[in-house]
Design an enzyme around this catalytic site. Structure first.
Site, PDB file in Angstrom:
ATOM      1  CE1 TYR A   1      -4.241  -6.157  10.112  1.00  0.00           C
ATOM      2  CE2 TYR A   1      -2.387  -7.666  10.204  1.00  0.00           C
ATOM      3  CZ  TYR A   1      -3.358  -7.000   9.472  1.00  0.00           C
ATOM      4  OH  TYR A   1      -3.428  -7.165   8.124  1.00  0.00           O
TER       5      TYR A   1
ATOM      6  CD  GLU B   1      -8.655  -5.502  10.504  1.00  0.00           C
ATOM      7  OE1 GLU B   1      -9.613  -6.016  11.106  1.00  0.00           O
ATOM      8  OE2 GLU B   1      -8.218  -5.906   9.416  1.00  0.00           O
TER       9      GLU B   1
ATOM     10  CG  ASP C   1      -5.581  15.275  -3.929  1.00  0.00           C
ATOM     11  OD1 ASP C   1      -4.619  15.444  -3.151  1.00  0.00           O
ATOM     12  OD2 ASP C   1      -5.639  14.333  -4.746  1.00  0.00           O
TER      13      ASP C   1
ATOM     14  CB  THR D   1       0.605  12.321  -0.276  1.00  0.00           C
ATOM     15  OG1 THR D   1       1.136  13.595  -0.630  1.00  0.00           O
ATOM     16  CG2 THR D   1      -0.076  11.695  -1.484  1.00  0.00           C
TER      17      THR D   1
ATOM     18  CE  LYS E   1       2.624  13.063  -4.007  1.00  0.00           C
ATOM     19  NZ  LYS E   1       1.463  13.132  -4.934  1.00  0.00           N
TER      20      LYS E   1
ATOM     21  NE  ARG F   1       5.835   6.414  -1.230  1.00  0.00           N
ATOM     22  CZ  ARG F   1       6.418   7.321  -2.023  1.00  0.00           C
ATOM     23  NH1 ARG F   1       7.652   7.715  -1.778  1.00  0.00           N
ATOM     24  NH2 ARG F   1       5.785   7.818  -3.049  1.00  0.00           N
TER      25      ARG F   1
HETATM   26  C1  LIG Z   1       0.610  12.207  -5.398  1.00  0.00           C
HETATM   27  C2  LIG Z   1      -0.835  12.512  -5.538  1.00  0.00           C
HETATM   28  C3  LIG Z   1      -1.829  11.585  -5.196  1.00  0.00           C
HETATM   29  C4  LIG Z   1      -1.558  10.129  -4.919  1.00  0.00           C
HETATM   30  O1  LIG Z   1      -0.713   9.810  -3.968  1.00  0.00           O
HETATM   31  P1  LIG Z   1      -0.072   8.332  -3.870  1.00  0.00           P
HETATM   32  O2  LIG Z   1       0.463   8.340  -2.505  1.00  0.00           O
HETATM   33  O3  LIG Z   1       0.944   8.274  -4.958  1.00  0.00           O
HETATM   34  O4  LIG Z   1      -1.178   7.347  -4.068  1.00  0.00           O
HETATM   35  C5  LIG Z   1      -3.142  11.994  -5.211  1.00  0.00           C
HETATM   36  N1  LIG Z   1      -3.487  13.238  -5.586  1.00  0.00           N
HETATM   37  C6  LIG Z   1      -2.568  14.142  -5.955  1.00  0.00           C
HETATM   38  C7  LIG Z   1      -3.021  15.507  -6.355  1.00  0.00           C
HETATM   39  C8  LIG Z   1      -1.216  13.805  -5.957  1.00  0.00           C
HETATM   40  O5  LIG Z   1      -0.320  14.705  -6.346  1.00  0.00           O
END
Ligand SMILES: *Cc1c(COP(=O)(O)O)cnc(C)c1O
Length: 414
Positions: free
Chosen positions: A52, A54, A198, A224, A227, A233
């Protein structure tokens, strides 16, 4: 408590083994997915899962941070260097919580937020109505042009001037063209909005230098890590120094408790990998493969939205092929080709049974596949879409197996 998984829980062990085989045998084209390296996988399965932590390095609420603090500091430094950012927060549990932290840092409930609409290729968390971000804030949604399938920055500017949102999002999940972050930033500046990019889908392309970076232009950049960036993750936030405190406070204690430190370890490894010259080559291959696959599919009469791709992703409207997205996706899955059904802009069908499919090149590129394999994939897809029968799927599957055997899946020894 020291039995290996295979004896402690054969049921779960078998499911893990089966998933390994599935990932090795399939042609995985879901554009948000990838294969992490063996080293990333190993780091994510460490005893940091027991800890933990925090707070932030040097300011924790629990003792025993001797190794967590240097780990998180190392990860932050690698993130800042890779993306050229003044500040990084590596604690968000995933992309969606990272985005929520931006709302918490800058907005009050009811404030206006403007983002790309979900059916136009945007993300739920950019103000779509079923998401908390569309319920607790006042959403304004922009789209893509019907005739080009592309963003129209003049239209976005006009809408922003009319609506004057407090927060403007760039980024999406099904948009295959480059984002002009500089123009989006100027729109936000004109209307007094914060600008957040994003880059969940394209973070690896930005890191690899094949997509322009939003870092010089945006107040905040969220992503994220799993990807195209090819990490575990998780989520990450980069921002200007002036926003560092607001972002850190929004993530903890605003939104989350303890960070998932085993994921931090894996992220550190992924960021190191992404800084290597070989990752630049990977990013280039991802784009070259997506372009090659799109061109092959278009030559076979597939209606690729916007007429091609600039990134890792391809969106196809199957209307002219007289087959629904879901039917095609399920038949292709039986043929060993994994992708997802997806709405296309101005879709006349329902989101759960839409007209399109979405695919991309991140995972096949991680296996080392190239343009020759993209040609094979396009030909297989053509056969299955023309005849989504069990028989055709079985024939294609046999050919897929032969090819996937030649390209070992990273991190999988099976
Ligand atoms: C995949 C994605 C997210 C969210 O990601 P998670 O890890 O699935 O919560 C947010 N914004 C965009 C543009 C994404 O492609």
């Amino acid at each position: 408590m020291n039995d290996p998984l295979s004896t402690a829980d054969p049921e779960v062990f078998e499911l893990c083994r089966a998933e390994e085989r599935r990932q090795a045998e399939k042609i995985r084209l879901i554009p948000s997915e990838n294969y992490v390296s063996k080293a990333v996988l190993e780091a994510s399965g460490t005893v940091f899962t027991n800890k933990y932590s925090e707070g932030y390095p040097g300011k924790r609420y629990y003792e025993g941070q001797d190794f967590v603090d240097p780990l998180e500091t190392l990860t932050i430094d690698r993130a800042k260097t890779l993306f050229g950012a003044a500040h990084a927060n590596v604690q968000p549990y995933s992309g969606s919580p990272a985005n929520l932290a931006v709302y918490l840092a800058f907005l009050k409930p009811g404030d206006k937020v403007m983002g790309l609409a979900l059916p136009m290729g945007g993300h739920l968390t950019h103000g779509w109505n079923v998401s908390i971000t569309g319920k607790f804030f006042t959403p304004v949604q922009y789209g893509v042009r019907k005739d080009t399938g592309r963003l129209d920055y003049d239209e976005i500017r006009d809408l922003a001037k009319k609506e004057r949102p407090a927060l403007l999002w760039a980024g999406g999940t099904a948009y295959s063209r480059l984002w002009d972050f500089e123009t989006m930033a100027s729109i936000a500046r004109d209307v007094g909005a914060r600008f957040c990019a994003d880059i969940a889908h394209i973070a690896g392309l930005v890191a690899g230098g094949v997509h322009p970076s939003p870092v010089p232009h945006a107040d905040v950049v969220t992503t994220t890590t799993h990807k195209t960036l090819r990490g575990p993750r998780g989520g990450m936030i980069l921002c200007r120094a002036e926003h560092a405190q607001a972002i850190d406070r929004a993530v903890f204690p605003g939104l989350q408790g303890g960070p998932h430190v085993h994921n931090t370890a894996a992220l550190a490894v992924a960021l190191k990998e992404a800084a290597q010259p070989s990752f630049k080559e990977y990013a280039k291959r991802v784009v070259a493969n997506a372009k090659a696959l799109a061109a092959e599919l278009m030559a076979r009469g597939f209606d690729v939205v916007s007429g091609g791709t600039d990134n890792h992703l391809i969106l196809i409207d199957l209307t002219n092929k007289k087959v629904a997205g879901k039917v095609a996706a399920k038949a292709l899955d039986k043929a060993g080709i994994e992708l997802n059904y997806n709405s296309v802009p101005y879709d006349t069908r329902k989101p759960f049974d839409p007209s399109g499919i979405r695919l991309g090149s991140p995972a096949v590129s991680s296996r080392g596949m190239g343009e020759a394999e993209m040609k094979l994939i396009a030909a297989w897809m053509d056969r299955v879409v023309a005849d989504p029968s069990e028989e055709t799927a079985a024939k294609v599957l046999a050919e897929v197996r032969e090819v996937t055997r030649k390209f070992p899946a990273p991190g999988i020894s099976a």
